[in-house]
Design a protein around this motif. Structure first.
Motif, mmCIF file in Angstrom:
data_model
loop_
_atom_site.group_PDB
_atom_site.id
_atom_site.type_symbol
_atom_site.label_atom_id
_atom_site.label_comp_id
_atom_site.label_asym_id
_atom_site.label_seq_id
_atom_site.Cartn_x
_atom_site.Cartn_y
_atom_site.Cartn_z
ATOM 1 N N GLY A 57 -13.422 13.148 -4.516
ATOM 2 C CA GLY A 57 -12.472 14.021 -5.183
ATOM 3 C C GLY A 57 -12.518 15.476 -4.785
ATOM 4 O O GLY A 57 -11.847 16.307 -5.387
ATOM 5 N N LEU A 82 0.828 -1.213 0.000
ATOM 6 C CA LEU A 82 0.000 0.000 0.000
ATOM 7 C C LEU A 82 0.855 1.253 0.000
ATOM 8 O O LEU A 82 0.464 2.286 -0.536
ATOM 9 C CB LEU A 82 -0.908 -0.001 1.227
ATOM 10 C CG LEU A 82 -1.913 -1.155 1.298
ATOM 11 C CD1 LEU A 82 -2.753 -1.031 2.551
ATOM 12 C CD2 LEU A 82 -2.798 -1.185 0.062
ATOM 13 N N GLY A 142 0.381 5.275 -1.790
ATOM 14 C CA GLY A 142 0.040 6.436 -0.976
ATOM 15 C C GLY A 142 -1.462 6.549 -0.862
ATOM 16 O O GLY A 142 -2.214 5.841 -1.528
ATOM 17 N N GLU A 143 -1.904 7.475 -0.016
ATOM 18 C CA GLU A 143 -3.321 7.548 0.314
ATOM 19 C C GLU A 143 -4.191 7.960 -0.875
ATOM 20 O O GLU A 143 -5.211 7.340 -1.149
ATOM 21 C CB GLU A 143 -3.491 8.531 1.471
ATOM 22 C CG GLU A 143 -4.865 8.497 2.069
ATOM 23 C CD GLU A 143 -4.962 9.347 3.322
ATOM 24 O OE1 GLU A 143 -4.004 9.364 4.101
ATOM 25 O OE2 GLU A 143 -6.008 9.986 3.508
ATOM 26 N N PHE A 144 -3.773 9.000 -1.588
ATOM 27 C CA PHE A 144 -4.611 9.475 -2.697
ATOM 28 C C PHE A 144 -4.602 8.498 -3.862
ATOM 29 O O PHE A 144 -5.623 8.220 -4.469
ATOM 30 C CB PHE A 144 -4.172 10.868 -3.148
ATOM 31 C CG PHE A 144 -4.277 11.883 -2.053
ATOM 32 C CD1 PHE A 144 -5.505 12.158 -1.462
ATOM 33 C CD2 PHE A 144 -3.157 12.543 -1.591
ATOM 34 C CE1 PHE A 144 -5.611 13.065 -0.434
ATOM 35 C CE2 PHE A 144 -3.254 13.459 -0.558
ATOM 36 C CZ PHE A 144 -4.478 13.727 0.024
ATOM 37 N N LEU A 192 -4.210 5.381 -3.653
ATOM 38 C CA LEU A 192 -4.997 4.222 -3.246
ATOM 39 C C LEU A 192 -6.493 4.466 -3.453
ATOM 40 O O LEU A 192 -7.195 3.631 -4.022
ATOM 41 C CB LEU A 192 -4.715 3.914 -1.768
ATOM 42 C CG LEU A 192 -5.417 2.693 -1.181
ATOM 43 C CD1 LEU A 192 -4.996 1.428 -1.911
ATOM 44 C CD2 LEU A 192 -5.104 2.560 0.300
ATOM 45 N N ASP A 245 -7.924 6.637 -5.458
ATOM 46 C CA ASP A 245 -8.167 6.696 -6.910
ATOM 47 C C ASP A 245 -8.244 5.300 -7.499
ATOM 48 O O ASP A 245 -9.150 4.981 -8.273
ATOM 49 C CB ASP A 245 -7.043 7.468 -7.619
ATOM 50 C CG ASP A 245 -7.141 8.967 -7.367
ATOM 51 O OD1 ASP A 245 -8.168 9.407 -6.810
ATOM 52 O OD2 ASP A 245 -6.190 9.686 -7.715
ATOM 53 N N ASP A 284 -12.620 7.723 3.521
ATOM 54 C CA ASP A 284 -11.292 8.055 4.004
ATOM 55 C C ASP A 284 -10.516 6.739 3.990
ATOM 56 O O ASP A 284 -11.088 5.679 4.241
ATOM 57 C CB ASP A 284 -11.410 8.592 5.441
ATOM 58 C CG ASP A 284 -10.113 9.199 5.946
ATOM 59 O OD1 ASP A 284 -9.189 9.398 5.135
ATOM 60 O OD2 ASP A 284 -10.022 9.476 7.155
ATOM 61 N N THR A 285 -9.252 6.792 3.634
ATOM 62 C CA THR A 285 -8.453 5.578 3.624
ATOM 63 C C THR A 285 -7.172 5.865 4.369
ATOM 64 O O THR A 285 -6.470 6.822 4.055
ATOM 65 C CB THR A 285 -8.141 5.143 2.169
ATOM 66 O OG1 THR A 285 -9.365 5.111 1.448
ATOM 67 C CG2 THR A 285 -7.513 3.781 2.139
ATOM 68 N N THR A 286 -6.876 5.055 5.372
ATOM 69 C CA THR A 286 -5.715 5.350 6.206
ATOM 70 C C THR A 286 -5.136 4.049 6.741
ATOM 71 O O THR A 286 -5.679 2.980 6.506
ATOM 72 C CB THR A 286 -6.122 6.314 7.351
ATOM 73 O OG1 THR A 286 -4.969 6.657 8.102
ATOM 74 C CG2 THR A 286 -7.141 5.682 8.274
#
Lengths: 349, 349
Positions: free
Chosen positions: B40, B12, B16-18, B20, B22, B134-136
């Motif tokens: 977005g 992962l 990166g977060e963005f 991922l 996308d 949100d993805t973290t």
């Protein structure tokens, strides 16, 4: 660093899930006419007369916060701020929130009461209704998931995509303070590990520590812009650092940008603390994050309306997309902006 | 029990977060006209012409699901169902969801793709738009927080509070299957620990295992009731067990209830599996949970409209509050209903 001054510890198991929700939310009042049903049914019900904006964010212990220096009341307050900031970045009025909480059994009821006291304070100050959530156990630590909704007229909502070449780039408040506050807290945590009797004197750092522990979302900026009769062409909140947010605006609006280093607003405490830590203050503003200021673009015609306002600083202007996104340094050299913002998946964080 | 048949593992961190977000959401389409902005921006934007219902639920690894027998695609599907069920329990049409995900670095990208495949399938079948999230990273395991919104006319929304004495108590589908499916899966997990080469034959249990792993929210019931011209006086979904949900209706509507044991709808597989496990099937229906059926009350006048419908069973009637809430057993004795539903804070879960 923080002593447990409260000897009372009531186990969560005693109350059960429904008893816990009832207990924690019993003092929350519904303030908005648009809130038709809050906590206590399968779903909340609200009735917005205008368009609805909705945003959600996770806060996770050990990733987004450290309870060794984050008081629970501040954490509750900050968790709400993080979400409201996104609502205000749409130029909307925040109206309702839900709070979902997962906690391990190590937390007594009194800890959650502290957390909810912060959530209650934020809800009161920012005039939002708590309308729902979920409360459950976690296998480790504390996790907070908040969803915030707001309301705005169709023509007032500001997306990331509306910036045009020659628009001015404006930021509210000042940048980098939350990040430097975190550096100070992390340093004191290390000192405390070595000598638990050491009482740190944080008073020289009070502004930056407060920006880290108890940030305020910029509800006032949307109100101010309305008073000034300025409708931003694009807007975003600064959660990951100025650089990353500018690149979002550029990408979504298909424009370039020149950001002027000398214009970036920095509080004197940030400058002195950066010197003390031997960190470049521009880098902190660009990549520090957690400022929760608003970054927006306005038409050049609107410049006179915002000129001299102490809350707002013009830090650059948008360009044709072919020109790219650059930092213009004090030495007048151009450096390409890159997203150095926070990537929570990096294993070395 | 589940082998990793996919040798490809993409970390992962790389995305990166963005990147991922996308990547995981690139195949989701917006289907509703009311969705004005999905993923977005700082927030999603939607425009409901009627009232909005909003609900949110956590699903936490080790508390709500066990990845040793829960395939990730099913988990994604179920996580959406759990939330949509609450929307349907308000007699509303589900329209939009957000999905927030916290995962430890041990999960490769391919695992999250599986999870999102399940979320995508659920979104398609139930016609809801994924509009945010949100993805973290998490410090341990996987956590999913979903918020679902729906839309309904003011006069059609069914709260828990509208039941009257003499109203009939009706349930959709059958009860207890998800709980017994879980018992079978837990048993096979123990067998697998002792002998990893043992291939379990789950085919006799396929109905109850599917009810546990891939439940369906009852979108069809709200539609059916509209066709039948029946507006429930109160409604709730059955997530914690029939007993607990009846008590919610009683408390919120200020009524009592007589529930008839002989009327509780049970699938034959539930009955045989209960015999095999030596568990009382009525107890399973009362306290098992995770059925995601709808429990509602209707005026006696409406009985002829629902009579004989294979999806609906009248299981009791509401009474004056002073009479309390009781189970009337097959032996015609009255036992007070108590909430034996799931308490996630119990340390012995």
């Amino acid at each position: 660093m923080l002593e447990d001054k409260n000897p009372q510890r009531t186990s969560l198991e005693k109350l059960g899930e429904f008893g816990l929700i009832d207990h924690l939310t019993k003092n929350f009042e519904i303030k908005h006419k648009s809130t038709l049903k809050g906590i206590g049914d399968d779903a909340a019900v609200f009735d917005h007369k205008q368009q609805t904006v909705l945003t959600t964010d996770f806060l996770i212990e050990g990733v987004h916060f450290d309870l060794s220096y984050m008081p629970l009341k501040h954490l509750g307050y900050k968790a709400v701020m993080v979400n409201l900031s996104d609502v205000y970045a749409m130029n909307a009025k925040a109206t309702q929130i839900t709070v979902s909480l997962a906690v391990s059994n190590r937390f007594p009821l009194e800890a959650l009461e502290e957390l909810y006291a912060g959530i209650a304070l934020a809800s009161k100050v920012y005039n939002v209704d708590l309308i729902g959530g979920d409360t459950t156990t976690s296998t480790s630590g504390m996790l907070i998931s908040i969803t915030a909704v707001g309301e705005a007229k169709k023509e007032e909502i500001t997306y990331r995509s509306g910036a045009k070449p020659n628009d001015l780039l404006v930021v509210s408040g000042d940048l980098g303070a939350a990040y430097m506050g975190l550096q100070v807290l992390e340093r004191e945590k290390e000192v405390f590990k070595v000598n638990p009797n050491n009482q740190p004197d944080l008073s020289p750092y009070s502004y930056i520590v407060e920006r880290q522990l108890k940030p305020e979302a910029r509800k006032d900026i949307a109100e101010l812009l309305k008073q000034l009769d300025v409708l931003p062409t694009a807007m975003i909140d600064i959660s990951d650092g100025l650089s990353s947010e500018i690149l979002h605006l550029c990408k979504n609006s298909k424009v370039g940008c020149n950001l002027f280093e000398e214009k970036i607003p920095l509080d004197p405490t940030v400058i002195t603390t950066c010197e003390e830590f031997n960190i470049d203050s521009t880098m902190v503003a660009l990549s520090g994050g957690e400022d929760y200021e608003l970054l927006f673009t306005i038409a050049q015609n609107d410049f006179d309306k915002i000129k001299g306002n102490p809350n707002l600083t013009v830090i650059g202007h948008m360009t044709e997309p072919s020109e790219g996104a650059h930092l213009v340094t004090r030495a007048n050299t151009k450096i390409e902006l890159t997203a150095q913002g926070w990537n929570s998946f990096k294993s070395n964080d």
